[in-house]
Design a protein around this motif. Structure first.
Motif, PDB file in Angstrom:
ATOM      1  N   GLY A 595      36.061  36.016  41.121  1.00 44.95           N
ATOM      2  CA  GLY A 595      34.709  36.516  41.345  1.00 44.95           C
ATOM      3  C   GLY A 595      34.619  37.968  41.767  1.00 44.95           C
ATOM      4  O   GLY A 595      33.536  38.434  42.131  1.00 44.95           O
ATOM      5  N   VAL A 596      35.739  38.702  41.739  1.00 46.54           N
ATOM      6  CA  VAL A 596      35.703  40.130  42.079  1.00 46.54           C
ATOM      7  C   VAL A 596      35.012  40.879  40.938  1.00 46.54           C
ATOM      8  O   VAL A 596      35.415  40.754  39.771  1.00 46.54           O
ATOM      9  N   THR A 597      33.969  41.651  41.242  1.00 43.51           N
ATOM     10  CA  THR A 597      33.169  42.326  40.215  1.00 43.51           C
ATOM     11  C   THR A 597      33.410  43.828  40.156  1.00 43.51           C
ATOM     12  O   THR A 597      32.714  44.534  39.435  1.00 43.51           O
ATOM     13  N   VAL A 598      34.364  44.327  40.921  1.00 45.50           N
ATOM     14  CA  VAL A 598      34.689  45.756  40.890  1.00 45.50           C
ATOM     15  C   VAL A 598      35.234  46.118  39.508  1.00 45.50           C
ATOM     16  O   VAL A 598      36.010  45.350  38.935  1.00 45.50           O
ATOM     17  N   PRO A 599      34.842  47.255  38.920  1.00 44.41           N
ATOM     18  CA  PRO A 599      35.422  47.669  37.630  1.00 44.41           C
ATOM     19  C   PRO A 599      36.945  47.731  37.705  1.00 44.41           C
ATOM     20  O   PRO A 599      37.509  48.263  38.657  1.00 44.41           O
ATOM     21  N   MET A 600      37.630  47.179  36.679  1.00 45.34           N
ATOM     22  CA  MET A 600      39.092  47.097  36.667  1.00 45.34           C
ATOM     23  C   MET A 600      39.608  47.725  35.374  1.00 45.34           C
ATOM     24  O   MET A 600      39.169  47.367  34.277  1.00 45.34           O
ATOM     25  N   LEU A 601      40.567  48.654  35.502  1.00 43.63           N
ATOM     26  CA  LEU A 601      41.127  49.372  34.374  1.00 43.63           C
ATOM     27  C   LEU A 601      42.649  49.348  34.435  1.00 43.63           C
ATOM     28  O   LEU A 601      43.239  49.116  35.493  1.00 43.63           O
ATOM     29  N   LEU A 602      43.287  49.594  33.280  1.00 41.36           N
ATOM     30  CA  LEU A 602      44.741  49.605  33.191  1.00 41.36           C
ATOM     31  C   LEU A 602      45.237  50.935  32.631  1.00 41.36           C
ATOM     32  O   LEU A 602      44.493  51.653  31.952  1.00 41.36           O
TER      33      LEU A 602
END
Length: 640
Positions: A595-602
């Motif tokens: 449920g973590v809604t923080v933007p996530m990038l690789l």
């Protein structure tokens, strides 16, 4: 309400429901007059907020309380500010990212009698945009334009009616005015011509589709309205339309650099065709995306076809070189030794050819970043200048490119250097001039053009210059130089054109790339950086800090897990390969499932075809990257 007025309202609602975009009309008191079904569906509004008379302020409050505008500290103050803004009755256009991640464009125009017409468009994925454009072509052609014809016929009938129908006529006139306003807001040119090719109806959008054309077309002949170039492209289809044939086609308007789609529908009155309805729109961005997608598919197919052959051929070359090495150690005489050396040279050229095939058929990462074009060309000049013979003069100039543009600078420099080398070979021992220019075209393209004063392209070269393995250099050329330039350009959504100069007769190669202005950088935020290499982590951290962000760091998924609960965390940037049991994609997927809604990038240095990279749902930035490439990546992938 009179029966006919009720029927008119039902017909109006049905017509608006056929429009693919969401639409709402509020009066001067900001109460809802009408909204189509898409308006309710797009924002998932309850029935009471889409009924006539619903207050604009209540709709804004509902959306704000639901979180559609993100986090709002004071709901009352926010609602009042939106109401005050609406009461200013100023035309506006904006794009907004909703809480569910969908991006919509909002275009509002005031009504002369007071009030608002607003059109909302979901612009999230490019494929959906393409589908929407195609659907809109059919709907506008079959519904809005035919509906305009019906209104004209109704008004002519009402002119001879008795005074008892005057109130109904007034209501229909108002409805026609709203329909015309709706047509003006559509991102397309909608018109009708009669049998003499004179315009009898038109919205004011032709200048938006073909820059420089007039907006008031009533009474104008099609050749005068469209201009010589566009009329020459469209007129053959006019003739077919008056013979009863509908058509949808595209053409490139070279003067403006626009790609234009046109739909023509005959206007039939019983068995007679009295005119033609026209729907035209600018599909330049769609065409650029199609070209890039098609080129990517061709490259993937080429990679599949050549990989096996290249592998076997490479093994064969290795065997030949081994045999030649053994042969060279024998006492076979000088003549035979020369043959051995010639064979080895041929084998080495075969190896070079294999490398070029791998380059043109394999996938490559595109490194987009804001680029100062004049500075990039200065760097290119310093790179190419020392390699040129003294009898060749290279001139480089850029005009009207003072602002930064988003490009893959490395690929462009490689391509332009390739063209300069080709021009040098064309000039030969006699020498001459090479001119490299860069300029914007109609705020749509940026064009790089290389011109030389040599003999120019032969007819066969003009036809096949961009084909792989075509060369005019005999045994000295691989035929992959120009095809690689073409490949790199089309992958970026651009176009390559070869021709001979009318002034000097020399060869000209034109590269046009989409002119994209850098997006606004994302607002400063707290970033969790996950990278197991200390040196890389320090480098990326400094890049983020230089952009105004605050950074907390971890070297593994296990270490990062304890930092994800920090208040105010606004972004997670992780390497794909990490220390410990979890990879970066596995860790981010677990956070998303929790449920973590923080933007996530690789970010990664793995090749594009590596399964650990290509199967992840998170956006990936290829290493190595510059600060500019990182900033561009964040602005494209992180909502503001």
């Amino acid at each position: 309400m009179p029966l006919q007025s009720t029927e008119t309202a039902i017909l109006t609602q049905a017509g608006l429901n056929l429009i693919q975009q969401a639409l709402s009309i509020y009066d001067r008191r900001l109460t809802l007059v009408i909204g189509n079904r898409q308006f309710q569906d797009m924002f998932d509004l309850p029935d009471q907020l889409v009924r006539p008379g619903a207050a604009f302020s209540e709709t804004i409050r509902y959306l704000a309380e639901r979180g559609d505008y993100g986090e709002v500290d004071d709901i009352d103050e926010f609602v009042q500010s939106r109401v005050d803004q609406a009461l200013d009755f100023e035309p506006h256009y904006m794009e907004r990212t909703r809480a569910n991640g969908r991006v919509i464009s909002v275009e509002g125009h005031p009504i002369p009698q007071g009030g608002w017409v607003t059109v909302y468009t979901d612009i999230t994925p490019i494929k959906r945009q393409e589908s929407l454009l195609r659907a809109r072509s059919e709907e506008l052609s079959d519904q809005v334009l035919n509906y305009t014809e019906e209104l004209g016929q109704t008004n002519r009938a009402l002119a001879s009616a008795n005074t008892a129908l005057e109130e109904t006529k007034r209501q229909l006139t108002e409805m026609e005015s709203r329909t015309r306003l709706t047509a003006e807001m559509m991102p397309a040119h909608i018109a009708r011509i009669d049998h003499d090719l004179h315009y009898t109806f038109s919205n004011r959008r032709l200048g938006k589709v073909i820059p420089g054309r007039p907006t008031d077309l009533l009474g104008l002949h099609a050749s005068e309205a469209l201009g010589t170039e566009a009329y020459a492209q469209i007129s053959p289809y006019f003739a077919r339309a008056f013979e009863g044939e509908s058509s949808v086609f595209e053409f490139t308007h070279e003067t403006s650099g626009r790609r234009i789609r046109v739909a023509l529908t005959p206007d039939r009155d019983e068995d007679q065709i009295t005119g033609v309805y026209i729907l035209s729109m600018d599909v330049t961005e769609e065409a650029q995306s199609r070209a890039a997608l098609a080129q990517t598919r061709k490259r993937e197919l080429a990679a599949q076809l050549t990989s096996g052959v290249a592998h076997d051929f490479s093994n064969l070359l290795t065997i030949i070189m081994g045999l030649q090495s053994r042969l060279a150690q024998m006492k076979i005489g000088d003549d035979a030794q020369e043959l051995v050396q010639a064979t080895n040279a041929a084998v080495r050229r075969g190896g070079t050819l294999l490398e070029r095939i791998a380059t043109i058929s394999g996938r490559r990462d595109v490194h987009m970043e804001p680029v100062n074009v004049p500075e990039m060309l200065i760097g290119l000049e310093s790179l190419a200048g020392p390699t040129l013979p003294q009898n060749i003069n290279l001139t480089i100039s850029a005009s009207d490119l003072d602002k930064l543009v988003v490009l893959d600078a490395g690929a462009i420099q490689d391509g332009l250097l390739n063209l300069i080398i080709n021009a040098t070979h064309a000039l030969g021992e006699t020498g001459g001039d090479i001119l490299l220019t860069a300029r914007p075209i109609r705020e749509t393209w940026i064009e790089f053009r290389v011109t030389d004063t040599g003999p120019g392209f032969a007819p066969e070269a003009l036809e096949h210059a961009l084909d792989p393995f075509f060369t005019t250099k005999g045994g000295e050329g691989s035929g992959l130089g120009l095809s690689m330039v073409y490949d790199q350009t089309t992958v970026a959504g651009g176009r390559v054109k070869v021709f001979n100069s009318d002034e000097t007769g020399g060869a000209v190669v034109s590269i046009r790339l989409p002119l994209r202005i850098p997006a606004q950088p994302i607002s400063p935020r707290l970033v969790l950086l996950i990278e197991d290499s200390d040196d890389i982590r320090i480098s990326v951290r400094e890049m983020l800090i230089s952009m105004g962000h605050q950074v907390i760091e971890a070297s593994s998924a296990e270490e990062a897990l304890g930092l994800t609960g920090i208040e105010g965390l606004g972004l997670i940037l992780s390497d794909v390969i990490l220390e410990g049991a979890q990879t970066g994609p596995e860790f981010l997927d677990a956070l998303s499932q929790a449920g973590v809604t923080v933007p996530m990038l690789l970010m990664t240095s793995l090749p594009p075809d590596d399964a650990r990279r290509k199967d992840t749902p998170f956006p990936v930035l290829p290493k190595p990257f510059t600060t500019g490439e990182l900033a561009t990546f964040l602005s494209q992938e992180v909502p503001s």
